[in-house]
Structures are given as C-alpha cells and as structure tokens.
Write a protein that holds these residues in place. Structure first.
Motif, PDB file in Angstrom:
ATOM      1  N   LEU A 133       0.690  -1.458   0.125  1.00 27.09           N
ATOM      2  CA  LEU A 133      -0.002   0.216  -0.189  1.00 27.09           C
ATOM      3  C   LEU A 133       0.598   1.421   0.337  1.00 27.09           C
ATOM      4  O   LEU A 133       1.991   0.976   0.372  1.00 27.09           O
ATOM      5  N   SER A 134       0.290   2.394  -1.031  1.00 20.98           N
ATOM      6  CA  SER A 134       0.578   3.883  -0.655  1.00 20.98           C
ATOM      7  C   SER A 134       1.248   4.738   0.474  1.00 20.98           C
ATOM      8  O   SER A 134       0.073   3.498   1.808  1.00 20.98           O
ATOM      9  N   GLY A 135       1.608   4.980   0.822  1.00 21.06           N
ATOM     10  CA  GLY A 135       1.749   5.946   2.494  1.00 21.06           C
ATOM     11  C   GLY A 135      -0.023   6.365   2.993  1.00 21.06           C
ATOM     12  O   GLY A 135      -0.277   6.037   3.586  1.00 21.06           O
ATOM     13  N   GLY A 136      -0.359   7.154   1.664  1.00 19.95           N
ATOM     14  CA  GLY A 136      -1.568   7.269   2.013  1.00 19.95           C
ATOM     15  C   GLY A 136      -2.770   6.444   1.854  1.00 19.95           C
ATOM     16  O   GLY A 136      -3.945   6.696   2.942  1.00 19.95           O
ATOM     17  N   MET A 137      -2.553   5.740   1.316  1.00 19.63           N
ATOM     18  CA  MET A 137      -3.038   3.949   1.417  1.00 19.63           C
ATOM     19  C   MET A 137      -3.299   3.445   3.221  1.00 19.63           C
ATOM     20  O   MET A 137      -4.040   3.600   4.147  1.00 19.63           O
ATOM     21  N   GLN A 138      -2.377   3.314   3.747  1.00 15.58           N
ATOM     22  CA  GLN A 138      -1.905   3.035   4.801  1.00 15.58           C
ATOM     23  C   GLN A 138      -2.264   4.324   5.964  1.00 15.58           C
ATOM     24  O   GLN A 138      -3.183   3.761   7.133  1.00 15.58           O
ATOM     25  N   GLN A 139      -2.651   5.146   5.818  1.00 16.00           N
ATOM     26  CA  GLN A 139      -2.586   6.167   7.386  1.00 16.00           C
ATOM     27  C   GLN A 139      -4.506   6.546   6.210  1.00 16.00           C
ATOM     28  O   GLN A 139      -5.293   6.303   7.170  1.00 16.00           O
ATOM     29  N   ALA A 162       3.367  13.730   6.713  1.00 14.78           N
ATOM     30  CA  ALA A 162       4.519  12.809   5.513  1.00 14.78           C
ATOM     31  C   ALA A 162       3.839  12.298   4.570  1.00 14.78           C
ATOM     32  O   ALA A 162       4.684  11.881   3.599  1.00 14.78           O
ATOM     33  N   LEU A 163       3.025  12.834   4.084  1.00 11.93           N
ATOM     34  CA  LEU A 163       2.476  13.264   2.635  1.00 11.93           C
ATOM     35  C   LEU A 163       2.726  13.521   1.554  1.00 11.93           C
ATOM     36  O   LEU A 163       2.711  14.810   2.131  1.00 11.93           O
ATOM     37  N   ASP A 164       2.491  14.163   0.432  1.00 10.37           N
ATOM     38  CA  ASP A 164       2.991  14.692  -0.678  1.00 10.37           C
ATOM     39  C   ASP A 164       1.306  15.559  -0.027  1.00 10.37           C
ATOM     40  O   ASP A 164       0.345  14.631   0.189  1.00 10.37           O
ATOM     41  N   GLU A 165       1.300  16.406  -1.078  1.00 13.13           N
ATOM     42  CA  GLU A 165      -0.142  17.584  -0.378  1.00 13.13           C
ATOM     43  C   GLU A 165      -0.834  17.477  -1.201  1.00 13.13           C
ATOM     44  O   GLU A 165      -2.618  17.697  -0.641  1.00 13.13           O
ATOM     45  N   LEU A 166      -0.999  16.948  -2.391  1.00 12.47           N
ATOM     46  CA  LEU A 166      -2.384  16.430  -3.270  1.00 12.47           C
ATOM     47  C   LEU A 166      -2.962  14.862  -2.325  1.00 12.47           C
ATOM     48  O   LEU A 166      -4.055  15.192  -2.050  1.00 12.47           O
ATOM     49  N   ASN A 170      -6.964  14.832  -0.019  1.00 15.56           N
ATOM     50  CA  ASN A 170      -7.052  13.716  -0.294  1.00 15.56           C
ATOM     51  C   ASN A 170      -8.311  13.537   1.030  1.00 15.56           C
ATOM     52  O   ASN A 170      -9.512  13.039   1.190  1.00 15.56           O
ATOM     53  N   LEU A 171      -7.026  13.205   2.386  1.00 14.62           N
ATOM     54  CA  LEU A 171      -6.998  12.196   3.099  1.00 14.62           C
ATOM     55  C   LEU A 171      -7.788  12.608   4.371  1.00 14.62           C
ATOM     56  O   LEU A 171      -8.837  13.028   4.762  1.00 14.62           O
ATOM     57  N   SER A 172      -7.650  14.389   3.653  1.00 12.38           N
ATOM     58  CA  SER A 172      -8.158  15.931   4.850  1.00 12.38           C
ATOM     59  C   SER A 172      -9.626  16.055   4.407  1.00 12.38           C
ATOM     60  O   SER A 172     -10.536  15.420   5.491  1.00 12.38           O
ATOM     61  N   ASP A 173     -10.471  15.408   3.038  1.00 13.29           N
ATOM     62  CA  ASP A 173     -11.446  15.808   2.916  1.00 13.29           C
ATOM     63  C   ASP A 173     -12.136  14.189   3.265  1.00 13.29           C
ATOM     64  O   ASP A 173     -13.253  14.442   3.367  1.00 13.29           O
ATOM     65  N   THR A 174     -11.311  13.084   3.399  1.00 16.35           N
ATOM     66  CA  THR A 174     -11.768  12.299   4.071  1.00 16.35           C
ATOM     67  C   THR A 174     -12.611  12.031   5.180  1.00 16.35           C
ATOM     68  O   THR A 174     -13.275  12.239   6.029  1.00 16.35           O
ATOM     69  N   LEU A 175     -11.381  12.337   6.303  1.00 15.79           N
ATOM     70  CA  LEU A 175     -11.210  12.712   7.691  1.00 15.79           C
ATOM     71  C   LEU A 175     -12.663  13.827   7.612  1.00 15.79           C
ATOM     72  O   LEU A 175     -13.845  13.434   9.143  1.00 15.79           O
ATOM     73  N   LEU A 176     -13.053  14.816   6.778  1.00 14.25           N
ATOM     74  CA  LEU A 176     -13.718  16.643   7.096  1.00 14.25           C
ATOM     75  C   LEU A 176     -15.397  15.158   7.159  1.00 14.25           C
ATOM     76  O   LEU A 176     -15.918  15.150   7.667  1.00 14.25           O
ATOM     77  N   ASP A 177     -15.186  14.334   5.952  1.00 17.31           N
ATOM     78  CA  ASP A 177     -16.372  13.804   5.258  1.00 17.31           C
ATOM     79  C   ASP A 177     -17.012  12.339   6.867  1.00 17.31           C
ATOM     80  O   ASP A 177     -18.074  12.273   7.259  1.00 17.31           O
ATOM     81  N   LEU A 178     -15.572  11.827   7.570  1.00 15.65           N
ATOM     82  CA  LEU A 178     -16.067  11.063   9.169  1.00 15.65           C
ATOM     83  C   LEU A 178     -16.729  11.344   9.656  1.00 15.65           C
ATOM     84  O   LEU A 178     -17.781  11.273  10.225  1.00 15.65           O
ATOM     85  N   TRP A 179     -16.152  12.856  10.130  1.00 18.01           N
ATOM     86  CA  TRP A 179     -16.571  13.799  10.918  1.00 18.01           C
ATOM     87  C   TRP A 179     -17.636  13.849  10.775  1.00 18.01           C
ATOM     88  O   TRP A 179     -18.727  14.091  11.415  1.00 18.01           O
ATOM     89  N   GLN A 180     -18.051  14.667   9.654  1.00 17.12           N
ATOM     90  CA  GLN A 180     -19.123  15.165   9.654  1.00 17.12           C
ATOM     91  C   GLN A 180     -20.430  14.100   9.902  1.00 17.12           C
ATOM     92  O   GLN A 180     -21.225  14.347  10.605  1.00 17.12           O
ATOM     93  N   TRP A 181     -19.764  12.522   9.184  1.00 11.12           N
ATOM     94  CA  TRP A 181     -21.156  11.630   9.424  1.00 11.12           C
ATOM     95  C   TRP A 181     -20.814  11.416  11.526  1.00 11.12           C
ATOM     96  O   TRP A 181     -22.025  11.101  11.190  1.00 11.12           O
ATOM     97  N   LEU A 182     -19.825  11.431  11.866  1.00  8.11           N
ATOM     98  CA  LEU A 182     -20.454  11.179  12.831  1.00  8.11           C
ATOM     99  C   LEU A 182     -19.616  11.559  13.693  1.00  8.11           C
ATOM    100  O   LEU A 182     -20.395  11.294  15.099  1.00  8.11           O
ATOM    101  N   LYS A 183     -19.598  12.504  14.246  1.00  8.25           N
ATOM    102  CA  LYS A 183     -19.555  13.649  14.774  1.00  8.25           C
ATOM    103  C   LYS A 183     -18.764  13.511  15.992  1.00  8.25           C
ATOM    104  O   LYS A 183     -19.222  14.174  17.525  1.00  8.25           O
ATOM    105  N   PRO A 184     -17.325  12.768  16.180  1.00  9.16           N
ATOM    106  CA  PRO A 184     -15.973  12.909  17.129  1.00  9.16           C
ATOM    107  C   PRO A 184     -15.940  14.118  17.620  1.00  9.16           C
ATOM    108  O   PRO A 184     -15.773  14.667  16.517  1.00  9.16           O
TER     109      PRO A 184
END
Ligand SMILES: Nc1ncnc2c1ncn2[C@@H]1O[C@H](COP(=O)(O)OP(=O)(O)OP(=O)(O)O)[C@@H](O)[C@H]1O
Length: 259
Positions: A133-139, A162-166, A170-184
């Motif tokens: 897996l790539s670094g992004g996939m591992q995160q 530790a990840l490249d900007e793009l 992408n991961l920040s967007d995924t995190l935002l989606d998860l947070w908006q859904w679960l609201k931890p």
C-alpha cells in the motif's frame, strides 16, 4: 464527548521547566479543534495527557464531567499519528480488525472492519499486506481503525504530514466527511495554517514552552471552504500574527507552514 481542562500544568520528571502551564479550556462535544504552535511547544505532550499516557503535574482533565483516570480510558480516546503503525505480517483487514480489542468493553463494535474499509475506500485492498500500500493508503487503514474503535474523541498528531500535498488534501477531505458523519470530538495537531482553516471549527495557537493558549479562534465559514474567500485569508493572517507574535517574531506572507 466534551473535554474540560482545568489549570493543566505539566513538567516531565526531573525537568524544572514546565512544558504546559495553566491551560484552562472547554471543548464541546463534536467540535473539530486544530492545535498549532512552534515545534517543541508541547502539542504532542498535550495529546499524550489527554490520552492518559502522561499525568498532569497540576490541574486536571475531565471527559463529560468525569475526571480522566489515565490509560484505562482507552475506549474514550483513539489515537492517530504521523506513522500508521501497521503490523507488516497482518493484512489490511486484520490490521483494522485488531482495533476491535479497543472498543467499549462489553458493547458490540459500532462499525465492522468491512464497513470501515469501505468508508475509507479500501475494500479492494482488504487482503493486501501493508508493504503493497502507498503511504496515503496506509493512513486510510489507520483511519479505518479509528472507525472500528468507535471512540468519541479522536486525538490526531500530524496524521497526514508525511504525505505529499495532493494525498494530504484527499485524506483531509475523507477525514472531514467522516467527522461530519460521526461527529467525534477531534483534537488535531498540524503545522499547516491553511489546512487548519480549511478543516477546523476552532484553532488553538499554543505559545512556546511553557505553552499557554496564545489565541483561540473560531472559524465561521461554511464548508467546503474556499481558500480564495477574503475571510479565509483574514483568518490565515490573524493566525500567522498570533503565532509569530507569541514567538516574538515577525511573520511574512509566505508562512504557509509553521515549521
Ligand atoms: N519524554 C520526554 N522527556 C523530557 N522532555 C520531553 C519528552 N518528550 C518531549 N519533551 C520535551 O517537551 C517539549 C514539548 O515536546 P512536544 O513533543 O510535546 O512538542 P511539539 O509541540 O509536539 O513538537 P513538534 O511540533 O516538533 O512535534 C520539548 O521541549 C521536548 O523536548
């Protein structure tokens, strides 16, 4: 779950100078809080105190009004760091399933490893080993582990730095989606001022050691946030000023990253 810090002070054993001094703070349940500050000011130490890995020298931490009792609070907080810390001899699925051990005692997990992998877009990689897996996939696997753990508080110590900007975006967007859904409740340490303004509800600036709260800024902008919005730049400038004045330095318009 809400978090209350009362006059929180911490010094490492055998060190006379405090790392954190007199932090008093209320974080409402479900808030996304970014923490920024110069390198070495005590951001990770603050997260370790919240995780119960360190005990306050003075003051206290409470979750929903109950005093924190140290590492036994493992089901309350989940941790994500810069390194995904995957076990290389286990598959993606098995790495995520390990988190089942840290779910609330006696309660069935809120989310299965299958669903968590699906949520982070890794269903097809369930049977791969981490080195494929790539670094992004591992995160993303580390994010899936957080989902399975089902803790109401997520402590995130520069998880994407530790990840490249793009990939980071992408991961920040995924995190935002998860947070908006679960609201931890999220406490997220970052060195990226723009990323903090793009994602967080509130940004805390810590002054250099001994750390105190130099600024506490609420970001009132609808999501998704546009970096070209004039108010976005105003927040960035305000943060830059607080950050550098708390450190006794002048800021420049190129300070996109702190350190
Ligand atoms: N185990 C330890 N024993 C003694 N001092 C420590 C220990 N861990 C960290 N420190 C010191 O405490 C201070 C705060 O460290 P911490 O890692 O919390 O800072 P930080 O803001 O997270 O830094 P960075 O942004 O570089 O990750 C630093 O001066 C560091 O040298």
């Amino acid at each position: 779950m809400d978090i209350h810090l009362k006059a929180l002070t911490f010094s490492y054993p055998n060190h006379t100078q405090a790392v954190l001094r007199g932090l008093t703070l209320d974080i409402p349940s479900g808030q996304f809080v970014a923490i920024i500050g110069q390198s070495g000011c005590g951001k990770s130490t603050l997260l370790r105190l919240l995780a119960g890995l360190l005990s306050p020298t003075h003051g206290h931490i409470a979750f929903n009004g109950t005093l924190s009792t140290g590492p036994s609070q493992a089901h309350t907080v989940a941790w994500m760091a810069q390194s995904p810390a995957l076990l290389p001899w286990l598959t993606t699925y098995q790495n995520v399933a390990l988190a089942l051990k840290f779910t609330r005692t006696g309660k069935s997990p809120l989310m299965s490893p299958e669903e968590a992998l699906d949520r982070v877009g890794l269903s097809q990689y369930a049977h791969e080993y981490p080195h494929r897996l790539s670094g992004g996939m591992q995160q993303r696997v580390a994010l899936a582990r957080l989902l399975v753990q089902g803790a109401p508080i997520w402590l995130m110590d520069e998880p994407f730095s530790a990840l490249d900007e793009l990939t980071r975006e992408n991961l920040s967007d995924t995190l935002l989606d998860l947070w908006q859904w679960l609201k931890p409740t999220i406490l997220w340490v970052t060195h990226h001022i723009y990323e903090a303004v793009r994602l967080a509800d509130r940004i805390l600036v810590l002054s250099p050691r001994p750390a105190q709260i130099a600024a506490d800024l609420e970001i009132i902008l609808p999501r998704p946030r546009d970096e070209n919005h004039p108010q976005f730049s105003a927040y960035v400038n305000q943060l830059r000023k607080s950050l550098f004045s708390s450190n006794g330095q002048e800021s420049t318009s190129n300070d996109r990253f702190i350190a």
